[in-house]
Design a protein around this motif. Structure first.
Motif, short mmCIF file in Angstrom:
data_model
loop_
_atom_site.label_atom_id
_atom_site.label_comp_id
_atom_site.label_asym_id
_atom_site.label_seq_id
_atom_site.Cartn_x
_atom_site.Cartn_y
_atom_site.Cartn_z
N ILE A 56 -0.54 0.16 -7.09
CA ILE A 56 -1.91 0.52 -7.04
C ILE A 56 -2.42 0.94 -8.41
O ILE A 56 -3.58 0.83 -8.85
CB ILE A 56 -2.42 1.70 -5.86
CG1 ILE A 56 -3.80 1.73 -5.79
CG2 ILE A 56 -1.54 2.80 -6.34
CD1 ILE A 56 -4.74 0.53 -5.60
N TRP A 99 0.75 -1.27 0.06
CA TRP A 99 -0.18 -0.12 0.04
C TRP A 99 0.96 1.29 -0.10
O TRP A 99 0.34 2.23 0.26
CB TRP A 99 -0.97 -0.04 1.00
CG TRP A 99 -1.92 -1.23 1.22
CD1 TRP A 99 -2.28 -2.03 0.00
CD2 TRP A 99 -3.11 -1.23 2.03
NE1 TRP A 99 -3.44 -2.72 0.55
CE2 TRP A 99 -3.98 -2.40 1.50
CE3 TRP A 99 -3.43 -0.57 3.27
CZ2 TRP A 99 -4.78 -2.76 2.20
CZ3 TRP A 99 -4.72 -1.21 3.99
CH2 TRP A 99 -5.48 -2.13 3.40
N LEU A 128 -7.40 -3.40 -1.85
CA LEU A 128 -7.78 -2.07 -2.10
C LEU A 128 -8.93 -1.90 -3.19
O LEU A 128 -9.77 -1.01 -3.12
CB LEU A 128 -6.56 -1.34 -2.46
CG LEU A 128 -5.63 -0.93 -1.13
CD1 LEU A 128 -4.46 -0.16 -1.70
CD2 LEU A 128 -6.25 -0.35 -0.21
#
Length: 228
Positions: A206, A149, A169
């Motif tokens: 991400i 993350w 996520l």
């Protein structure tokens, strides 16, 4: 009219085949770790890996299968959950339980086994296997699915689980988007493009996940329109 968003019992066997191909690609990619001449994967001469001439595409480019996994997840999630989430017939708690109950037990067992293995290896030969950040902080990050993350120092313990960390996520982002925003092709395409831009500029996982996941959502919406 075919209602693809409502029938959870429906199954697209092509998706199963693509998942199998992607899984095989990832296995080939990580197989190089057993041929390391040091702790860094780049020290592997891939041309010397078993049956390289036959499987060179997997050995050289198998890492791209992760993007295919993200894309398939986006397709499946918009197929199976987008309508129920948008209509409010499934709560955030129920959605979280449905997803995490499939992942967390195996994740914890694997994490503990890898932690034991890394500890033994460090004791025996004074080095970890491939992934070096195997301290308490990174163990807790792994335990919380937070190993990728952006608050970690690098890959740790079961390094390949980074994609699951990103996937968690994506679950939250998917739920928020479906609940708060209309499910429209142009919107999903914009989110996907933003993800790829983040990846291109900042090189963070991400961005890669968001780009591919919402691209999969776009593919589903196009597929639904074609099959309607």
């Amino acid at each position: 009219m075919t209602n693809l968003g409502a029938k959870r019992s429906d199954r697209l066997h092509l998706l199963d085949a693509l998942r199998g191909l992607a899984a095989l690609s990832v296995v080939f990619w990580h197989w190089q770790h057993f041929f390391l001449s040091g702790p860094v994967p780049e020290t592997v001469d891939r041309m010397k890996l078993p049956l390289y001439d036959w499987f060179f595409l997997f050995y050289e480019h198998g890492w791209l299968a992760i993007d295919l996994f993200f894309c398939l997840s986006g397709f499946v999630f918009y197929w199976q959950y987008s309508r129920s989430v948008a209509e409010g017939s499934i709560t955030s708690g129920t959605f979280a339980i449905l997803r995490l109950s499939r992942l967390y037990p195996l994740h914890v067992v694997t994490l503990v086994l890898v932690a034991i293995g890394q500890s033994v290896l460090m004791h025996v030969q004074g080095t970890f296997f491939v992934y070096e950040y195997n301290d308490l902080t990174h163990f807790l990050l792994n335990l919380l699915f937070a190993s990728s993350w952006g608050i970690e120092q690098g890959y740790s313990f079961n390094g390949p689980v980074w994609s699951i960390s990103i996937e968690v996520l994506l679950y939250a982002l998917f739920f928020a988007c479906c609940r708060l925003l209309p499910v429209r092709l142009i919107l999903l395409a914009g989110i996907s493009l933003l993800g790829f831009l983040i990846q291109a500029i900042y090189h963070v996982p991400i961005g890669r996940g968001v780009g591919s996941f919402f691209l999969g959502g776009c593919v589903f919406l196009i597929y639904r329109q074609i099959m309607a």
